[in-house]
Scaffold this motif. Structure first.
Motif, PDB file in Angstrom:
ATOM      1  N   CYS A  78      78.618  27.650  54.958  1.00 22.76           N
ATOM      2  CA  CYS A  78      79.956  27.117  54.649  1.00 22.76           C
ATOM      3  C   CYS A  78      80.583  26.454  55.863  1.00 22.76           C
ATOM      4  N   GLY A  79      80.185  26.890  57.046  1.00 26.42           N
ATOM      5  CA  GLY A  79      80.800  26.352  58.259  1.00 26.42           C
ATOM      6  C   GLY A  79      80.106  25.122  58.793  1.00 26.42           C
ATOM      7  N   LYS A  80      79.000  24.699  58.166  1.00 29.36           N
ATOM      8  CA  LYS A  80      78.291  23.515  58.644  1.00 29.36           C
ATOM      9  C   LYS A  80      79.149  22.263  58.518  1.00 29.36           C
ATOM     10  N   SER A  81      79.088  21.413  59.513  1.00 27.19           N
ATOM     11  CA  SER A  81      79.872  20.190  59.481  1.00 27.19           C
ATOM     12  C   SER A  81      79.189  19.140  58.610  1.00 27.19           C
ATOM     13  N   ASP A  82      79.993  18.273  58.034  1.00 24.12           N
ATOM     14  CA  ASP A  82      79.499  17.193  57.184  1.00 24.12           C
ATOM     15  C   ASP A  82      79.292  15.969  58.066  1.00 24.12           C
TER      16      ASP A  82
ATOM     17  N   LYS B 125      85.880   4.360  53.185  1.00 27.98           N
ATOM     18  CA  LYS B 125      87.050   4.706  53.986  1.00 27.98           C
ATOM     19  C   LYS B 125      87.036   6.200  54.306  1.00 27.98           C
ATOM     20  N   TYR B 126      87.608   6.526  55.456  1.00 36.69           N
ATOM     21  CA  TYR B 126      87.597   7.903  55.938  1.00 36.69           C
ATOM     22  C   TYR B 126      88.999   8.290  56.395  1.00 36.69           C
ATOM     23  N   GLU B 127      89.305   9.586  56.299  1.00 38.00           N
ATOM     24  CA  GLU B 127      90.655  10.045  56.616  1.00 38.00           C
ATOM     25  C   GLU B 127      90.667  10.918  57.858  1.00 38.00           C
ATOM     26  N   ASN B 128      90.295  12.178  57.737  1.00 43.18           N
ATOM     27  CA  ASN B 128      90.272  13.101  58.868  1.00 43.18           C
ATOM     28  C   ASN B 128      88.825  13.267  59.318  1.00 43.18           C
ATOM     29  N   PHE B 129      88.554  12.969  60.571  1.00 41.16           N
ATOM     30  CA  PHE B 129      87.162  12.912  61.008  1.00 41.16           C
ATOM     31  C   PHE B 129      87.054  12.983  62.523  1.00 41.16           C
ATOM     32  N   GLU B 130      85.827  13.181  62.966  1.00 36.35           N
ATOM     33  CA  GLU B 130      85.461  12.990  64.364  1.00 36.35           C
ATOM     34  C   GLU B 130      84.337  11.967  64.385  1.00 36.35           C
ATOM     35  N   LEU B 131      84.551  10.881  65.100  1.00 40.09           N
ATOM     36  CA  LEU B 131      83.589   9.784  65.178  1.00 40.09           C
ATOM     37  C   LEU B 131      82.993   9.752  66.573  1.00 40.09           C
ATOM     38  N   GLU B 132      81.687   9.597  66.643  1.00 44.58           N
ATOM     39  CA  GLU B 132      81.032   9.451  67.939  1.00 44.58           C
ATOM     40  C   GLU B 132      80.074   8.268  67.896  1.00 44.58           C
ATOM     41  N   LEU B 133      80.021   7.541  68.989  1.00 44.29           N
ATOM     42  CA  LEU B 133      79.097   6.417  69.110  1.00 44.29           C
ATOM     43  C   LEU B 133      78.933   6.080  70.581  1.00 44.29           C
ATOM     44  N   GLU B 134      78.019   5.165  70.840  1.00 43.18           N
ATOM     45  CA  GLU B 134      77.820   4.660  72.192  1.00 43.18           C
ATOM     46  C   GLU B 134      78.046   3.154  72.186  1.00 43.18           C
ATOM     47  N   ALA B 135      78.581   2.642  73.289  1.00 45.51           N
ATOM     48  CA  ALA B 135      78.879   1.215  73.387  1.00 45.51           C
ATOM     49  C   ALA B 135      78.579   0.714  74.794  1.00 45.51           C
ATOM     50  N   LYS B 136      78.220  -0.569  74.870  1.00 45.68           N
ATOM     51  CA  LYS B 136      78.041  -1.201  76.176  1.00 45.68           C
ATOM     52  C   LYS B 136      78.239  -2.704  76.024  1.00 45.68           C
TER      53      LYS B 136
ATOM     54  N   THR C 207      81.844  12.944  61.454  1.00 45.12           N
ATOM     55  CA  THR C 207      81.948  14.280  60.893  1.00 45.12           C
ATOM     56  C   THR C 207      83.289  14.422  60.191  1.00 45.12           C
ATOM     57  N   ASN C 208      83.275  14.667  58.908  1.00 43.11           N
ATOM     58  CA  ASN C 208      84.521  14.873  58.181  1.00 43.11           C
ATOM     59  C   ASN C 208      85.157  16.197  58.589  1.00 43.11           C
TER      60      ASN C 208
END
Length: 233
Positions: free
Chosen positions: A13-17, A64-75, A231-232
């Protein structure tokens, strides 16, 4: 056995989406100009090393997304550091325009003299360029009263990242990790694990929207994005 079962249930139940927004091979799930954006080496590349960019372009998620954590890399790949990009979020396209409206985690650089026009912060040195990596920007919403100079451009830099902190934190010529957390009115941006901006929204603005990758107008350069996960919350 019963204790083990309930423990496994709690862990499940605690696994992140956690969603992979970019498959590394195509622009499936995204929409935008295929003349400006392409896929190469497991990365989304915007811009050109040959031709200048006439206006800013955005590649946006279809969902579309509402509450989330977004991660990426950029250069960036560029001859000069006077370049800019960004990751817009909770965003929508502006009708009959190439722009998007919403928040943006900025990356890249800006003329230091422009910062006092669009924020409540004045750098000690307003000559040259200022690193905007990790700064929180908001732009192009219909209610322009939130912007200090809407006659010039409807934008505000809510949180300007500390210059010395950014210079210590980023690799200007290499990959940098960008993390964006949007949960209710609370917004936080991190660059390479270091918090660069925190903000609490106090007005009634949309809390759900697209994730958009920006290629800013300017001289020839490329901006690369990869390893894009959400991650939602």
């Amino acid at each position: 056995m019963r204790k083990v079962f309930f423990l496994l249930l709690l862990i499940s139940c605690g696994k992140s989406d956690k969603l992979k927004l970019f498959d590394g091979n195509s622009l499936e799930g995204w929409e935008g100009s295929n003349k400006i954006f392409k896929v190469k080496n497991n990365s989304i590349i915007g811009g050109s090393l040959i031709n200048p960019i006439d206006i800013s372009y955005y590649l946006c998620t279809i969902k579309k997304y509402e509450n989330f954590e977004l991660e990426l890399e950029a250069k960036f790949i560029a001859e000069y550091l006077k370049i800019n990009g960004g990751i817009s979020f909770r965003a929508d396209r502006v009708p009959n325009s190439n722009e998007v409206m919403g928040y943006q985690a900025d990356i890249g650089y800006i003329d230091a003299s422009a910062i006092p026009l669009f924020s409540n912060f004045t750098p000690e040195d307003t000559s040259g360029i200022y690193p905007l990596w990790g700064s929180l920007v908001d732009e192009n919403r219909p209610n322009t009263s939130r912007y200090p100079k809407p006659d010039i451009f409807p934008v505000i830099i809510y949180k300007v990242a500390d210059k010395q902190l950014i210079k210590k934190t980023i690799d200007p010529n290499g990959w940098n990790k960008v993390n964006i957390k949007a949960n209710g009115p609370n917004i936080e941006i991190q660059i390479n694990g270091i918090t660069t901006a925190k903000y609490i929204e106090e007005t009634d603005v949309p809390t759900k929207g697209c994730i958009c990758l920006q290629t800013h107008s300017g001289n020839p350069y490329e901006v690369w994005y990869r390893n894009i996960y959400l991650t939602n919350l």
